[in-house]
Design a protein around this motif. Sequence first.
Motif: not given
Length: 224
Positions: A104-117, A143-149
């Motif tokens: 899942s993406a964090g607060y920045d909405k950047i996905l791991m898939l995007m990093i891989k690509q 990097m300490k910021r989190a999206r709390i669900k």
Amino acid sequence: MLAAKSKSKALWKLINKESGKTQQNYNITIKKGHNLITNPRIIADSFNKLFIDIVEDLLRQRNKNGNKFKSKFQIQRCSEMMFVAPVTIAELERVIASLNKNASAGYDKILMLMIKQCMGYIIKPLVHIFNVSFQSGIFPDQMKRARIKPLFKKEDKQNMQNYRPISVLSVFSKILEKLMYNRLLSFLKQHHILTEAQHGFRENKSTETASQSFIESVQEALDN
């Protein structure tokens, strides 16, 4: 068939599905006194206050009681100093490749898939940032910021007490944590610091091996 990296994960997916505990996307409605709250902003603020209060209560209890926990498993003392080796491009490529692309993406909405690509374009700046973090001993604030669900547990969905917070961190923080994890675990293994009773977060160990160890100790006690 269930797609899973382990039999344990597949088993729990099946159990949660059959017991109706599989998480669904839904609009949360909460109760405050005799009122039902549907406004997303008020609900978010209410959950935020609840989760902050829980943490503050735990901290007060810890400070009041002190550290009374004493493990029966002795941890080997070590006088050696730990050297944090610099991050290399090859290592970072391996770490990124090993991480789940569907994370899942964090607060920045950047996905791991995007990093891989995009890895070929950003690998050098990331190596520099992570090395500066290791050299300075500072974990970047962003990097300490989190999206709390709020994750529903059981019973009444309108009762906020029946939810627990899940922190979804930025994928960049997950990469940095993995890099430090590899160094720390290597040091612990090299100097035989961890007890064999430690099953969590270790290669080839899991809740299954912990359960097996417990059952064997019970059987041995019964035999004696």
